[in-house]
Design a protein around this motif. Structure first.
Motif, PDB file in Angstrom:
ATOM      1  N   ILE B 184       0.875  -1.173   0.000  1.00  0.00           N
ATOM      2  CA  ILE B 184       0.000   0.000   0.000  1.00  0.00           C
ATOM      3  C   ILE B 184       0.907   1.216   0.000  1.00  0.00           C
ATOM      4  CG2 ILE B 184      -1.680   1.265   1.421  1.00  0.00           C
ATOM      5  CD1 ILE B 184      -2.887  -1.248   0.277  1.00  0.00           C
ATOM      6  N   ASN B 186      -0.080   4.604   0.032  1.00  0.00           N
ATOM      7  CA  ASN B 186      -0.503   5.708   0.891  1.00  0.00           C
ATOM      8  C   ASN B 186      -1.418   5.146   1.951  1.00  0.00           C
ATOM      9  OD1 ASN B 186      -1.868   7.902   2.083  1.00  0.00           O
ATOM     10  ND2 ASN B 186      -1.468   9.155   0.286  1.00  0.00           N
ATOM     11  N   ASN B 328      -6.120   3.824  -3.115  1.00  0.00           N
ATOM     12  CA  ASN B 328      -5.402   2.584  -3.405  1.00  0.00           C
ATOM     13  C   ASN B 328      -6.415   1.524  -3.805  1.00  0.00           C
ATOM     14  OD1 ASN B 328      -2.551   2.918  -2.232  1.00  0.00           O
ATOM     15  ND2 ASN B 328      -3.801   3.515  -0.510  1.00  0.00           N
ATOM     16  N   SER B 330      -6.187  -2.774  -4.392  1.00  0.00           N
ATOM     17  CA  SER B 330      -5.287  -3.905  -4.485  1.00  0.00           C
ATOM     18  C   SER B 330      -6.078  -5.199  -4.490  1.00  0.00           C
ATOM     19  CB  SER B 330      -4.271  -3.898  -3.332  1.00  0.00           C
ATOM     20  OG  SER B 330      -4.878  -4.336  -2.148  1.00  0.00           O
ATOM     21  N   SER B 352      -1.559  -3.992  -7.493  1.00  0.00           N
ATOM     22  CA  SER B 352      -1.906  -2.859  -6.657  1.00  0.00           C
ATOM     23  C   SER B 352      -1.804  -1.584  -7.478  1.00  0.00           C
ATOM     24  CB  SER B 352      -1.022  -2.865  -5.411  1.00  0.00           C
ATOM     25  OG  SER B 352      -0.330  -1.674  -5.259  1.00  0.00           O
ATOM     26  N   ASP B 353      -2.670  -0.659  -7.194  1.00  0.00           N
ATOM     27  CA  ASP B 353      -2.792   0.550  -8.004  1.00  0.00           C
ATOM     28  C   ASP B 353      -2.999   1.715  -7.052  1.00  0.00           C
ATOM     29  OD1 ASP B 353      -3.568   2.635  -9.613  1.00  0.00           O
ATOM     30  OD2 ASP B 353      -5.305   1.634 -10.480  1.00  0.00           O
ATOM     31  N   TYR B 354      -2.070   2.656  -7.054  1.00  0.00           N
ATOM     32  CA  TYR B 354      -2.244   3.865  -6.268  1.00  0.00           C
ATOM     33  C   TYR B 354      -2.387   5.020  -7.238  1.00  0.00           C
ATOM     34  CZ  TYR B 354      -1.254   7.902  -3.406  1.00  0.00           C
ATOM     35  OH  TYR B 354      -1.347   9.114  -2.801  1.00  0.00           O
ATOM     36  N   ARG B 372      -0.377   7.904 -11.321  1.00  0.00           N
ATOM     37  CA  ARG B 372      -0.637   6.510 -10.952  1.00  0.00           C
ATOM     38  C   ARG B 372       0.639   5.725 -10.726  1.00  0.00           C
ATOM     39  NH1 ARG B 372      -4.909   3.359 -14.844  1.00  0.00           N
ATOM     40  NH2 ARG B 372      -5.403   1.986 -13.121  1.00  0.00           N
TER      41      ARG B 372
END
Lengths: 288, 790
Positions: B184, B186, B328, B330, B352-354, B372
């Protein structure tokens, strides 16, 4: 892109629901006095100026004594050729010289202090500012921060070629708007070769607008468009940053590196800046 | 390094040769009410006086000579279970433990063996279960994982409401935060006031501050393992809460009893729902939510599959004028496979994508900015229970990153701003590790391992070439080099040895030591006091070196009065190399040439952590004290006409990091008066953080300005705060229904803790400069939270 940091600062403040600010007494170290230089060559003026002073204790409440260094010697150079010594004007408390600078030329000054130390500024090129094509005002009813607001907008054409930077200075009823929030500047990374239509240079909240109206029932607005160097752009960007330093998302303050150095030890820097700017002055705008 | 590896492999080989006629006892330890696994349970063999703990999936394996043994299974908060086992063949034994009800608590506690603090080789670890976290008073009454961890020694933050946390002198980007094994980026909601983890959906959290096991890598300072609950395998349950800021709801239960279970949990803030009721703010939005989901499928004794997902987002919008959001997402899929009773494996694939976005629009003029980080990973981890003295762990990991730091584009017919695109970057980070935990004698346990990690910064991409070979200024760019897809732009790698030792002086005390080297190939780019959600991450590349760190820790651990009291002292020393620092006045937001603002810094951190904790009884809590120092040194570079003295920080001398806090004292107390009432309180005292103060004033451009000669040359006044709460749980006629109300006050005595002190010109008299104290929370904040369970 300064506006982004302002928005972030604004956001910070909005969400600090339980926050509070109060003025506190703290003790600060006082350092030995340092030379402060503020000076410029500006293309729309016949007389160029340099103001010299020393730093004071941070909580000092008087203006610096600009005549303390009246016996210093200040010499202006154009393309490495001396234009002569500047003379101290006792009323204005500044050094002056009669000279119209030229676009494309490089300028620097030498300052010889009574102690014999010689300070010199790194050369600044006078860069073409372009022209303000039109200037006008508009009422903006949807400003999300200020509510009903009056905007001063201008149109101009960015100068072709990279490496340009601009600063707009706004004078309201003859008074230069100088707070950190009023600083408005941009470099051509973002606007290279573009026509700037409706660029907002000043925004009055409705309260401010009412307060500024003069006895003749109007507000006088004068705008200068200055072509500045990238180096000076960076200097004022840091000045603006230092106007917002308290919040969690603000950059902590740091020394802003001057372009004026001691020739005996170029790591010893003065504070302040000597810059060159081509300036186009817009037609005076009267808001009624 | 090669000799070390060879020695390691040889010793493993030698150990396996000495194995005699032995059998293996293995299985899972579970909660009998919910069927969920109990990681970290103790499996103790009375006859040998030794034991093992279950791994993160609740699995254990112990190999012993044939014979009859008494095996004690225990877990904190569960009734101990003793089983006679005749070990004349390999035996699989799954055990279920009953929760200790309140009446039984005293009895169970007396007999419980909970001396892992002393016996375990792992040191510098902070483990908090959700029950404890839920008791600690917090802002607006919301239990919070990260804020609770900040009350443990060695964990600090730059200020109230700041995102992230600092571990033993590490910056916030040096923590590997794993939610069910997916990273993660953030961990905060509302800029930093709340963490993204919903306590209702979690089983426990574990923070490694030092002696990090070889299976973890990628960050310098810590690993935070956050584990989601598996979901009740036996019956449907729901729980939730209504708080001042948000409400929570969790539902879980079996899909197929003892085979397939689910857990879904969500939180949402609802202040914005009230905004809609007003005319003035109807168009505004300010909310956040998060959603956790997990499906747990026990295919058979040897195979289990977990699918877990997380999605969280913060959104702030003012009509159409302004919009700001980040979040986030995931998804991780794990497969536990038991090859045999000695070889346990776990295969994980995650995504995972922030991302964040910022948009503004005024008068038909506006811009949009989107950024991103995408992350794909596959890893395989194996645990081989070689014999009763050796447990081997090994595995491989492949991590692919896609950084899309930002496209900001203006729009509207009057737009005159060109789009800015900060170039995309791609990275691949493979790693391999092996480690062994060896019980050398009844007194000495060792853990030694080696990790090798590598990082490739990959094309496509253009790399700017600077005249002096160093990214000095954008104006010094003389060209650029183009790389095609898959081309290697930069290539880094190195070994990461890990070592730990435990010398058991007697059953109640031990001395532990550890050493770790860690490597980090990503940096968070931020020079603001607290990181913002808009900050970008920068991978190691042509102009950015990877960082590495070494840490040594020495500790003494002692338990008292039948493990009722735990005490420990840990002393650490840490060295950081090649961490990112920034030139004074650096402009980092949406800067295409952001590398010109970077400096390479080294760091040093050292400290001592003292802890006294009472884990059992009606009165629980801890007192901790940390004495620490963290300093950075950024000497700057010499390249072309640029000299180090011009671009370094504080003339290249050591200076205190923003998060350096000399003294940190914490007192946490929780007391159960009776079944109905319990109270808790915590008090924190910390040295103020470093800050830059001016040493003089000058005027320029009609502005009075401070001159700030050195970074972090002073400190804020000390920070201290008391929070309290009381929980009322009325008697319920049915065991499975529970209701409780918590009343809390944050910042009880209204301390105006300065977040910062900044300087400005007085509004009425611009010649008068003043110092202004900003306190983020300067008033007592009361809260009432209602929790329910059925």
């Amino acid at each position: 892109m300064k506006n982004i940091s302002y928005i972030v600062s604004f956001l910070t403040v909005s969400f600090l629901l339980f926050s509070c600010q109060d003025v506190v007494d703290i003790e600060l170290d006082s350092a030995s006095k340092r030379l402060v230089v503020e000076g410029a060559v500006q293309s729309h003026l016949d007389t160029q100026f340099v103001k010299l002073s020393y730093t004071s204790d941070f909580f000092e409440t008087t203006l610096p004594d600009y005549s303390a260094l009246s016996n210093a010697e200040v010499e202006l150079f154009e393309d490495n050729i001396s234009l002569g010594k500047m003379t101290f004007h006792t009323k204005k408390e500044q050094f002056e010289i009669f000279h119209r600078p030229e676009i494309g030329s490089e300028y620097y000054i030498d300052i010889t202090l009574p102690t014999g130390e010689l300070f010199r500024s790194e050369p600044e090129e006078l860069r073409f500012a372009g022209q303000i094509d039109s200037i006008y005002s508009e009422v903006d009813e949807s400003n999300f921060i200020l509510g009903d607001a009056v905007q001063v907008l201008l149109s101009t054409q960015e100068v072709e070629g990279t490496g340009d930077a601009y600063q707009w200075k706004v004078f309201i009823n003859g008074e230069y708007q100088s707070t950190g929030e009023d600083l408005f500047f941009i470099n051509d990374d973002l606007i290279e070769g573009n026509t700037l239509n409706r660029a907002p240079v000043y925004v009055f909240s409705s309260d401010e607008y009412d307060n500024r109206i003069e006895e003749d029932g109007r507000i006088e607005v004068v705008v200068w468009q200055a072509g500045i160097t990238r180096n000076y752009y960076r200097y004022i960007a840091q000045l603006a940053d230092q106007s917002f330093t308290g919040g969690p998302f603000d950059t902590p303050p740091a020394e802003i590196r001057s372009n004026i150095y001691n020739t005996a030890n170029d790591e010893e820097r003065a504070l302040g800046y000597f810059y060159a700017a081509d300036v186009d002055v817009a037609d005076t705008l009267f808001l009624e | 390094m090669k000799t070390l590896l060879a020695a390691l492999l040889f010793s493993i080989f030698a150990l396996s040769l000495t194995a005699q006629e032995k059998h293996t006892l293995s299985g899972y330890v579970r909660d009998s009410e919910t069927g969920e696994d109990l990681p970290g349970s103790t499996v103790f063999i009375t006859q040998t006086g030794s034991g093992v703990t279950t791994n993160v999936y609740g699995f254990y394996s112990i190999t012993m000579p044939a014979g009859t043994y008494t095996v004690e299974y225990s877990f904190l908060g569960m009734q101990k279970k003793s089983v006679e086992i005749e070990l004349n063949e390999n035996i699989k034994k799954d055990i279920e433990l009953l929760p200790s009800s309140t009446q039984l608590q005293e009895v169970v506690i007396e007999s419980e063996r909970d001396d892992q603090n002393v016996t375990n080789v792992q040191m510098s670890v902070e483990k908090l279960d959700m029950k404890k976290i839920q008791k600690i008073p917090q802002l607006l009454g919301e239990a919070d994982v990260i804020k609770s961890l900040q009350l443990r020694p060695g964990v600090t933050t730059v200020g109230e409401g700041a995102t992230g946390f600092n571990v033993r002198g590490g910056n916030i980007d040096q923590n590997l935060i794993l939610l069910d094994e997916a990273p993660i980026f953030n961990s905060s909601h509302l800029f930093g006031f709340f963490s993204t983890f919903n306590p209702d959906a979690l089983s426990d959290v574990e923070l490694y501050k030092g002696g990090i096991p070889a299976r973890y890598g990628g960050r310098l300072s810590s690993v935070l393992e956050v584990r989601q609950r598996e979901g009740n395998m036996r019956q449907f349950k729901a729980q939730g809460g209504l708080g001042a800021l948000f409400s929570r709801f969790t539902v879980e239960g079996p899909i197929v009893k003892d085979k397939l279970s689910f857990l879904f949990s969500g939180r949402r803030s609802y202040a914005d729902l009230f905004l809609k009721l007003t005319d003035e703010f109807a168009g505004n939005q300010a909310y956040f939510y998060d959603f956790n989901g997990k499906i747990n499928w026990k295919i058979n004794d040897n195979n289990r599959v977990f699918l877990s997902g997380y999605s969280g987002r913060d959104i702030f919008a003012f009509d159409e004028a302004f919009r700001f959001g980040w979040g986030n997402n995931s998804l991780s899929l794990r497969w536990n496979h038991l090859f045999n009773e000695k070889l346990f494996s776990n295969f994980t694939a995650y995504y995972s994508d922030y991302n964040y976005e910022l948009g503004a629009q005024v008068d038909g003029l506006g811009f949009d900015w989107k950024s991103r980080i995408l992350n794909y990973n596959f890893k395989a981890d194996f645990t081989y229970y070689l014999n009763s003295k050796n447990t081997l762990e090994f595995g491989v990991n492949g991590l692919f990153y896609e950084f899309r730091p930002g496209i900001a584009a203006g729009f509207g017919e009057d737009n005159f701003i060109n789009p800015i695109k900060v170039p995309e970057e791609y990275g691949f980070e493979p790693a391999i590790y092996i480690s062994n935990e060896q019980k050398v004698s009844s007194m000495l346990t060792l853990q030694y391992g080696l990790r090798y990690s590598h990082f490739l910064n990959l094309g496509p991409g253009d790399v700017n070439i600077y005249a002096a070979g160093q990214p000095t200024r954008p104006g010094d760019i003389v060209g650029s080099e183009s790389y095609d897809r898959g081309d290697v732009i930069a290539d880094y790698g190195g070994f990461e040895p890990r070592f730990g030792a435990n010398i058991l002086l007697n059953p109640e005390s031990s001395v532990k030591a550890s050493y770790q080297r860690t490597r980090q190939y990503l940096h968070l780019v931020s020079n603001t006091t607290a990181a913002t959600p808009l900050d970008i991450w920068k991978p190691a590349g042509q102009y950015v070196n990877p960082a590495h760190s070494d840490q040594v820790v020495l500790g003494y651990f002692r338990n008292w009065r039948g493990n009722r009291y735990e005490t420990s002292v840990e002393v650490y020393g840490k060295r950081l190399r090649n961490v990112l620092d920034y030139k004074n006045g650096a402009q980092l937001l949406l800067n295409e040439f952001v590398e010109t603002e970077f400096l390479t810094a080294n760091g040093r951190a050292y400290g001592a952590e003292f802890m006294l904790e009472k884990k059992k009884g009606d009165l629980t809590g801890w007192i901790s004290y940390t004495l620490a120092r963290t300093e950075l040194k950024a000497e700057g570079y010499t390249a072309g006409s640029y000299r180090a003295v011009e671009n370094g920080v504080n003339n290249g001398e050591w200076y205190p990091a923003n998060w350096d806090k000399t003294h940190d004292f914490t007192f946490v107390l929780m007391y159960d008066f009776n079944k109905k009432w319990s109270v808790s309180g915590n008090f924190t005292y910390q040295t103020g953080r470093p800050i830059s103060y001016p040493d003089g004033k000058f005027f320029f451009d009609n502005k009075a300005l401070g001159n700030f000669p050195l970074r972090n040359n002073e400190r804020l006044p000390a920070f201290h705060r008391l929070d309290m709460s009381a929980t009322y749980t009325p008697e319920s006629k049915r065991d499975d229904r529970k209701l409780s109300v918590t009343f809390g006050v944050y910042n009880v005595y209204a301390r105006n803790n300065p977040y910062s002190i900044f300087f400005r010109q007085n509004a009425d008299n611009p010649l008068q400069s003043e110092a202004v104290r900003l306190a983020i929370i300067g008033i007592p904040v009361p809260a009432v939270t209602l929790n329910f369970e059925f």
